[in-house]
Design a protein around this motif. Structure first.
Motif: not given
Ligand SMILES: Nc1nc2c(c(=O)[nH]1)N[C@H]1C(S)=C(S)[C@@H](COP(=O)(O)OP(=O)(O)OC[C@H]3O[C@@H](n4cnc5c(=O)[nH]c(N)nc54)[C@H](O)[C@@H]3O)O[C@H]1N2
Ligand SMILES: Nc1nc2c(c(=O)[nH]1)N[C@H]1C(S)=C(S)[C@@H](COP(=O)(O)OP(=O)(O)OC[C@H]3O[C@@H](n4cnc5c(=O)[nH]c(N)nc54)[C@H](O)[C@@H]3O)O[C@H]1N2
Ligand code: SF4
Ligand SMILES: [Mo]
Length: 853
Positions: A68, A70, A115, A213, A246-247, A252, A254, A278, A294, A297, A391, A393, A717, A724, A821
């Motif tokens: 799992n 990406g 990986r 996720s 955006w977030g 990193y 994918f 951030p 930013i 949250n 996802w 944020p 993140p 994971h 988060n």
């Protein structure tokens, strides 16, 4: 046998000729350590040969990487005998008409990441599970004794019968997850997975309905567009003039196999890049993006400020809104809801006397009003522009509001359904034929279903639990409103003990369970807490076809490259055998209709039949593929050539096809949400506004009283070096990073923290020990620790590995978002020591683990 005896054997082995030693060592060591074998394990030859074989000594097999992660890339196994000697990846020659070096815009290579290329080290790792194991120590202590398959399966089946009889059809919790879900046959996951089908058919299953996720994002996509297929294929990015990450950090994490490549194409054509995050990420560096730091949250507030600027400067696309959107403004409200709140009037402050101006937003999100205006103007005036709202944020308290707000911006600027625009969201794009075994009325049967990370709350407080506390799904088969009486857990393709929120609460809940079963190919932190470990063969050791992960339009054949190591079996073999044990032939055959009892010994023919039929009946028929199954197996990969780039909702915009919502429109005002009266009877439990709004999260830098106690906002993140928790134990990867906490230089200075100092990050839920990394690339007030480190507790219950899930909250966000988060924490220097991974202990750990106790 003691460890000393074992060492003597090892010494003796070292004196043997190298080849003989290699034949017996890797698995032999475990076999020797286990002592007194009843079943002769298959000899495994794990490591390299001497002399190192030349390429023409090796057989080449095309397969794919897994999990799992990406994406889904090609791996090419080079093997000798039954050993994979090395792995390489796509070089252009493996697709139809391919040749070395072929790499085109339409058919780019699907090259593996760091990986995937290290996978051999995982396959043959010290932590590889080779035999069924049964717990002899306390849960979490990691003491197990080797058992025969018979003993282990009889124990599991016996306990299942006992728990079902005593506690009813909700006693067993299905916590399978996506570790194996991207194959068509050997699947794990909550809906289509092999475990859910098995427990549901058995008549005892509480299922886990929310996904870590993007549950908030999923809610947003479903409510707004009526579908989660709101994504474009990767190549559409090449046509954008502006990409707002955006977030999102595709360098990193994918979300597709060639996203980065197509974004580079866009860059070369002059596309501008923006990052709202951030942290200043490697993606921002690669594309020279304008970084807008930013406060975590607060994204929905910043987006509301942008919407205000766009509306008040008349930069919105009113024609698009009038044609395709419900509830963007008063004029697009449905007749039945004329008196209810619409989005534009909320933004202009009609209902609460608070216009959501850029100045208002700035006070919440920390971005200057000028920057909010500048970004709003840039987004509204650049056509086409992709606001890729990722996802992370949304992995927050009220995370769905962020994604719904993003959808409102995408819709008001008319960037939906156009090439180079973006409506993601979930972002699922091309539709794959995903399941090769029967997906019938028995699939996904559950007696109750709860929000996945509320299981510990449910177990600890049973029976005094309100349905809304656990997100109880309405109308469960055990009776509506029945609180599940969970007494056992099954993990398959999931290391959820390590990966869900608030691990200390899970540790408490674990003490109340009577059965914990873990199927895995590796010893994991979850495994340490299990009663029974069932060894699962990896995707190199079984037959399957790999699916892309959300994006990508191809299938990769996954043949059995080597024989299963040790006594490992596939999940399908394990549940089929359990079904036969529990319900004889009727259950066995219903569960796995093509298999006889001997499937546990010989799965190959049955697996081949499922796969061939899937190809011939689904892929060839539904997807009009003319390549035969045999030919596909020969090539190893089938790529679809799409007639035009796949863009979500293009037909809706160009041909007027209705959206699959009740109104047939993009629902910024959700008719469904507006009509609930008793929220406690919904799976959400608590009210969710019918239009996107800024809702204050439980913990964030704006929560004044809480910040006094724990002044930093922690985000966690996903790591580049792991999927994971998978690959945490790989030495090669470990050499490239350390599990650390990132902190802004000015904050670090105040606290006297320097790069490399060992620090403790803590809050009221837990404590973790990690080295610090001091940088300007993370904004003040924010800490970053990557998810997925294998927990490693000291005697006081402090995690020395640095797993952020000791600090996360398990509170239920109404739409189901995991609030990974949404965390406030403190940081201080410490004398405690950090443990950089089990790998450093691997040898000793696996001796302890496997020795005959
Ligand atoms: N290498 C790798 N890739 C993966 C995975 C993996 O484990 N490893 N996992 C896969 C899976 S299952 C998933 S779900 C996806 C996850 O994909 P994403 O959710 O996109 O990824 P994350 O890495 O969690 O976060 C992306 C960025 O969001 C930022 N961020 C965090 N909180 C906030 C916030 O409140 N506001 C804003 N604006 N930004 C924020 C982070 O700093 C980070 O740079 O990745 C997939 N890809
Ligand atoms: N703090 C924090 N925590 C997070 C997140 C975050 O952003 N922050 N992100 C969350 C997200 S988005 C996700 S998706 C989860 C992931 O959580 P998990 O799915 O628990 O994570 P993985 O580490 O991928 O674990 C999958 C397990 O499946 C096993 N496996 C692989 N293939 C097979 C197979 O064929 N059969 C069996 N039986 N097992 C197999 C692997 O060995 C591995 O142990 O983590 C979540 N945790
Ligand atoms: S992105 Fe995923 S599938 Fe691709 S090589 Fe990396 S780990 Fe493997
Ligand atoms: Mo995920």
């Amino acid at each position: 046998m003691t460890i000393l005896d074992w060492k003597d054997k090892l010494k003796a082995a070292l004196l043997m000729d190298r080849r003989t030693f290699l034949k017996t060592s890797a698995l032999g060591s475990a076999a020797i350590a286990a002592g007194g074998l009843t079943v002769k394990p298959k000899e495994a030859q794990a490591f390299a040969y001497a002399p190192y074989p030349r390429d023409d000594d090796l057989t080449t097999v095309v397969t794919s990487c897994a999990h799992n992660c990406g994406s889904r890339h090609m791996l090419v196994a080079h093997k000798k005998g039954d050993v994979i000697v090395r792995l390489s990846t796509d070089d252009g020659r493996y697709q139809k008409g391919g040749e070395v070096g072929k790499d085109t815009f339409e058919e780019p290579q699907i090259r593996a990441c760091l990986r995937g290329r290290s996978y051999r080290a995982r396959l043959y790792s010290q932590e590889r599970l080779l035999y069924p194991m049964m717990r002899v120590g306390q849960r979490g202590e990691g003491k197990f004794k080797r058992a025969s398959w018979d003993t282990a399966l009889d124990f599991v089946a016996g306990k299942m019968e006992e728990l079902k009889a005593k506690y009813g059809p909700t006693a067993l919790l299905d916590q399978s997850y996506a570790g194996a879900s991207y194959g068509v046959l050997h699947k794990s996951d909550q809906i289509e997975g092999l475990l859910g089908r098995f427990l549901g058919m058995y008549g005892c299953r509480t299922s886990s309905w929310s996904v870590p996720s993007y549950e908030g994002t999923k809610f947003s996509s479903r409510i707004t567009f009526g579908t989660i297929e709101d994504g474009n294929e990767d190549d559409a990015f090449a046509h954008s003039k502006l990409i707002i990450m955006w977030g999102w950090n595709p360098a990193y994490t994918f979300h597709g196999g060639n996203t980065f490549y197509y974004m580079r194409m866009a860059k070369q054509k002059g596309c501008k890049f923006v990052l709202v995050d951030p942290q200043y990420t490697d993606s921002a560096a690669a594309y020279d993006a304008w970084w807008i730091p930013i406060r975590p949250n607060t994204d929905a507030a910043m987006m509301a400020g942008m919407a205000h600027y766009i509306f008040t400067n008349n930069l919105h696309n009113q024609e698009f809104i009038n044609k395709f959107v419900q509830g963007m403004d008063e004029g697009t409200m449905p007749d039945w809801a004329k008196g209810k709140e619409n989005f534009k009037d909320y933004i202009l402050g009609k209902y609460d006397n608070t216009p959501k101006t850029p100045e208002w937003a700035s006070a919440i999100c920390g971005v200057s009003p000028e920057d909010i205006k500048k970004l709003a103007a840039l987004y509204a005036n650049t056509k086409p522009a992709a606001l890729k709202a990722s996802w992370a944020p949304g992995r927050n308290a009220y995370g769905e509001q962020y994604n719904r707000m993003a959808a409102a911006l995408q819709a008001m600027t008319g960037n939906i359904g156009v090439l180079g625009g973006c409506s993601e969201g979930i972002g699922k794009a091309w539709h794959a034929e995903g399941v090769a075994y029967p997906y019938d009325e028995f699939a996904n049967v559950f007696y109750e279903s709860i929000k996945s990370d509320r299981w510990a709350h449910c177990v600890l407080n049973y029976p005094n639990v309100k349905r809304e506390e656990i997100g109880l799904w309405p109308g469960g088969q055990a009776g509506d409103g029945v609180i599940p009486n969970i007494r056992g857990i099954f993990w398959q393709g999931s290391d959820w003990f390590n990966q869900l929120t608030n691990i200390n609460k899970e540790i408490e809940a674990m003490k109340k369970l009577e059965l914990v079963v873990c199927n895995d190919s590796t010893i994991t932190p979850s495994g340490l807490y299990a009663d029974v470990l069932l060894p699962v063969s990896t995707h190199f050791e079984r037959h399957d076809v790999a699916l892309p992960w959300y994006k990508g339009h191809y299938y990769i054949h996954r043949p059995k490259v080597i024989e299963p190591m040790g006594e490992s079996k596939t999940d399908f073999q394990i549940y089929t055998e359990l079904a036969w044990r529990l319900g004889g032939e009727p259950f066995g055959r219903r569960y796995n209709p093509k298999a006889n009892r001997d499937y546990f010994q010989n799965p190959d023919e049955v697996d081949e039949t499922y796969l061939r039929e899937w190809w011939e009946h689904k892929v060839m028929v539904h997807q009009h593929v003319d390549m035969s199954w045999e030919e596909f197996k020969q090539h190893g990969v089938y790529k679809f050539i799409l007639p035009r780039p796949h863009v979500a909702f293009q037909d809706n915009v160009e041909k007027g096809t209705p959206w699959p919502t009740a109104s047939g429109k993009i629902e910024i005002f959700s008719g469904q949400l507006a009509q609930y009266d008793d929220w406690t009877k919904t799976a959400y439990g608590y009210e969710i506004p019918a239009i996107p709004k800024w809702v204050e999260p439980w913990e964030y830098l704006g929560a004044k009283d809480k910040v006094e106690r724990h002044p930093f906002h922690l985000i966690s993140p996903h790591p580049r070096w792991r999927t994971h928790s998978i690959f945490n134990n790989i030495g090669w990867l470990r050499e490239t990073y350390s599990q650390e906490v990132t902190i802004n230089a000015s904050d670090a200075k105040k606290l006297g923290i320097k790069t490399g100092d060992t620090v403790e990050v803590f809050n009221d839920r837990g404590r973790v020990v990690v080295p610090a990394y001091v940088t300007e690339r993370c904004m003040p007030g924010v800490l970053v620790i990557h998810e997925g480190a294998w927990l490693d507790l000291d005697e006081n219950g402090i995690d020395r590995a640095g797993n952020p899930d000791f600090l996360t909250l398990d509170n239920p966000s109404p739409a189901g978002a995991f609030a990974y988060n949404t965390v406030l924490a403190s940081i201080k220097k410490t004398d405690l020591s950090h443990k950089p991974g089990w790998d450093q202990l691997a040898t000793s750990r696996s001796h302890v683990f496997r020795r005959d106790l």
